[in-house]
Design a protein around this motif. Structure first.
Motif: not given
Length: 120
Positions: A51-62
């Motif tokens: 999160k501090p690096f601007g990351g966001t989940f697009i797919v998690r465990g798909g």
């Protein structure tokens, strides 16, 4: 005449700088768990590291629906970052480096960081 030339240059510069494309990057992982219990600390903490690096989940465990080839090595995870530098800085951060051994003990994985297409 000079004022018009300066104004034209300034307008050109501002238009050019606002039209620059942003190029995102993605962390892509295929993960085949061998010990789900051992993986829990990683799963609970990983989001707070990117999160501090601007990351966001697009797919998690798909679950992949494989259409061709040999198939994925388990579940898929994709995390989007604003830039390749942010993705690499996250991966190399001390916070994430502490979690990697947990992932290694918990299953088999294949991970990548790839640069995406520029967004306009």
């Amino acid at each position: 005449m000079i004022n018009k030339l300066i104004l034209a240059c300034l307008i050109g510069v501002s238009v050019a700088s606002s039209a620059q494309a942003v190029t995102p990057a993605y962390y892509v992982a295929e993960f085949q768990p061998t010990d789900r219990e051992t993986m829990k600390p990683y799963s609970e903490q990983v989001e707070s590291t990117f999160k501090p690096f601007g990351g966001t989940f697009i797919v998690r465990g798909g679950e992949p629906d494989v259409k061709e080839g040999f198939g994925a090595q388990g579940k898929l995870v994709i995390i989007k970052f604003d830039s390749l530098k942010n993705a690499q800085d996250w991966y190399n951060s001390p916070e994430y480096q502490q979690l990697i051994p947990i992932r290694h003990r918990s299953g088999n994985s294949r991970t990548y960081i790839v640069e995406g297409l520029p967004l306009q």
